[in-house]
Design a protein around this motif. Structure first.
Motif, mmCIF file in Angstrom:
data_model
loop_
_atom_site.group_PDB
_atom_site.id
_atom_site.type_symbol
_atom_site.label_atom_id
_atom_site.label_comp_id
_atom_site.label_asym_id
_atom_site.label_seq_id
_atom_site.Cartn_x
_atom_site.Cartn_y
_atom_site.Cartn_z
ATOM 1 N N SER A 1 0.844 -1.200 0.000
ATOM 2 C CA SER A 1 0.000 0.000 0.000
ATOM 3 C C SER A 1 0.878 1.249 0.000
ATOM 4 N N SER A 2 0.401 2.302 -0.644
ATOM 5 C CA SER A 2 1.186 3.529 -0.765
ATOM 6 C C SER A 2 1.164 4.300 0.554
ATOM 7 N N PRO A 3 2.079 5.264 0.728
ATOM 8 C CA PRO A 3 2.094 6.086 1.951
ATOM 9 C C PRO A 3 0.795 6.860 2.157
ATOM 10 N N GLN A 4 0.012 7.026 1.076
ATOM 11 C CA GLN A 4 -1.253 7.759 1.176
ATOM 12 C C GLN A 4 -2.383 6.908 1.754
ATOM 13 N N ILE A 5 -2.138 5.609 1.895
ATOM 14 C CA ILE A 5 -3.167 4.691 2.387
ATOM 15 C C ILE A 5 -2.665 4.023 3.664
ATOM 16 N N GLU A 6 -3.364 4.251 4.766
ATOM 17 C CA GLU A 6 -3.027 3.553 6.012
ATOM 18 C C GLU A 6 -4.059 2.462 6.259
ATOM 19 N N ILE A 7 -3.596 1.217 6.251
ATOM 20 C CA ILE A 7 -4.499 0.078 6.415
ATOM 21 C C ILE A 7 -4.299 -0.545 7.792
ATOM 22 N N GLN A 8 -5.395 -0.628 8.540
ATOM 23 C CA GLN A 8 -5.395 -1.352 9.812
ATOM 24 C C GLN A 8 -6.180 -2.647 9.613
ATOM 25 N N HIS A 9 -5.578 -3.747 10.013
ATOM 26 C CA HIS A 9 -6.212 -5.052 9.796
ATOM 27 C C HIS A 9 -6.837 -5.556 11.090
ATOM 28 N N ILE A 10 -8.069 -6.045 10.974
ATOM 29 C CA ILE A 10 -8.761 -6.673 12.101
ATOM 30 C C ILE A 10 -9.009 -8.137 11.751
ATOM 31 N N ASN A 11 -8.514 -9.030 12.595
ATOM 32 C CA ASN A 11 -8.650 -10.463 12.382
ATOM 33 C C ASN A 11 -10.033 -10.936 12.817
ATOM 34 N N THR A 12 -10.864 -11.348 11.845
ATOM 35 C CA THR A 12 -12.220 -11.805 12.158
ATOM 36 C C THR A 12 -12.344 -13.326 12.194
ATOM 37 N N HIS A 13 -11.285 -14.038 11.797
ATOM 38 C CA HIS A 13 -11.375 -15.497 11.739
ATOM 39 C C HIS A 13 -10.000 -16.117 11.881
ATOM 40 N N ASP A 14 -9.954 -17.241 12.602
ATOM 41 C CA ASP A 14 -8.719 -18.006 12.722
ATOM 42 C C ASP A 14 -9.077 -19.479 12.822
ATOM 43 N N GLU A 15 -8.163 -20.322 12.415
ATOM 44 C CA GLU A 15 -8.403 -21.758 12.508
ATOM 45 C C GLU A 15 -8.420 -22.177 13.976
ATOM 46 N N GLY A 16 -9.198 -23.218 14.271
ATOM 47 C CA GLY A 16 -9.275 -23.712 15.642
ATOM 48 C C GLY A 16 -10.667 -24.204 15.973
#
Length: 357
Positions: A30-45
């Motif tokens: 992603s470019s410096p103009q885009i700040e992406i925050q990731h939220i984990n909604t799923h995991d194995e288990g």
């Protein structure tokens, strides 16, 4: 151009599989103009673990929407329970009046959706119709979502998965030992068992100079037992799940990539193999036939047709010129999907949707 704050909701970045890989590529490039925050909604288990992960995700999602200026909510959706989880996330984003970019991946989305009660289907359709953007991996998937979910064709954006292209391609001329590679979850949907049976059907002289490498998690023990029953234990290698470095090592040493799936979105494994200038043997399902063209950059076979699969393998094992020419074209065809080009396109999509905020 103002800086955009994007919340991305999707599978754990530590999870195996194509969705997590795409997420990591998007964030990495992603470019410096885009700040992406990731939220984990799923995991194995276990089910309990998955419920806890999703509960924490919802709490984090609420908090960030309350406390931060979020411009876009980018939701990665698959099939099965992912449909309901992401529908809930959609409702929350709408409550906060945030533009939603739904990014679809599920190869078996139609199977899940068709089993839902009609009332649930109608609710989901209404939710998806409210999304400001809806990414489909191919034109065939775009047609499906427009027809079955009642989406506006202008709302749906065709954006095939990206890949990182290697800068150097090995010389594969005059090789006497041929390596056939499969990467993906081992099981029926990906056609792994068909592949092993087709390999067993090869003429003896070809099988002796060929090895089949199967990389991926899933029903490995069942596949190993099948290989042993067909007297292939010494010719089929099971690597289990491999990281990106090991994957690149395997693809650099391969001669043919094979993925005889029954259902697909647009498998990242094929894009990665094409990037390594490998000819592809695959099935015309999902978005694959828009990328793999028979006798141009690979060979297409009918899902479940083991004889066709054997014949395709036999042809490429025995014809080096064809292998090399198909591989060269495969590399050229996949270059537009390089992650750097993809990132520019996705950034344009983000900015076009931010006007709805």
């Amino acid at each position: 151009m103002k800086r955009l704050q994007v919340l991305m909701l999707g599978a754990s970045l530590e999870q195996n599989g194509g969705i997590a890989t795409v997420e990591k590529l998007i964030i990495k490039y992603s470019s410096p103009q885009i700040e992406i925050q990731h939220i984990n909604t799923h995991d194995e288990g276990s089910i309990a673990h998955r419920v806890i992960v999703f509960g924490k995700a919802l709490a984090t999602f609420f908090w960030k929407l309350l406390s931060q200026k979020i411009d876009i909510v980018h939701i990665q959706i698959s099939e099965g329970g992912s449909i309901i989880r992401k529908a809930i996330c959609c409702v929350i984003a709408f409550i906060f009046d945030k533009p939603v970019l739904m990014h679809t991946h599920g190869a078996e989305f139609p199977l899940t959706y068709a089993k839902l009660p009609q009332g649930v289907q109608q609710v989901l359709s209404k939710l998806f119709q409210r999304c400001q953007g809806f990414i489909a991996l191919s034109e065939s998937w775009q047609d499906y979502y427009v027809l079955n979910l009642g989406l506006n064709p202008k709302q749906v954006i065709v954006l095939p998965n990206p890949c990182e292209l290697p800068t150097e391609i090995p010389d594969r001329k005059n090789q006497t030992q041929i390596s056939l590679v499969f990467c993906g979850r081992v099981g029926q949907r990906k056609g792994t068992f068909d592949l092993i049976k087709a390999f067993a059907n090869l003429p003896d002289h070809q099988r002796k100079c060929t090895r089949l490498i199967i990389a991926g998690d899933g029903e490995i023990e069942k596949a190993q037992q099948l290989a042993a029953n067909l007297n292939l234990a010494d010719q089929v290698t099971f690597l289990g799940w491999i990281n990106s470095e090991k994957r690149d090592e395997i693809l650099s040493q391969a001669n043919v990539f094979i993925l005889p799936s029954y259902n697909e979105g647009l498998p990242l494994a094929i894009l990665e193999a094409m990037g390594w200038s490998l000819p592809i043997i695959a099935t015309p399902v999902g978005g694959i036939p828009e990328l793999v063209i028979s006798n141009q950059n690979g060979l297409l076979v009918t899902p479940g047709n083991i004889q066709q699969l054997s014949s395709a393998m036999e042809l490429l094992i025995g014809n080096e010129d064809l292998r090399l020419s198909l591989g060269i074209t495969a590399r050229k065809n996949v270059e537009p999907l390089d992650i750097r080009n993809y990132s520019i396109r996705l950034e344009d999509i983000y900015y076009s949707l931010s006007q709805f905020n």
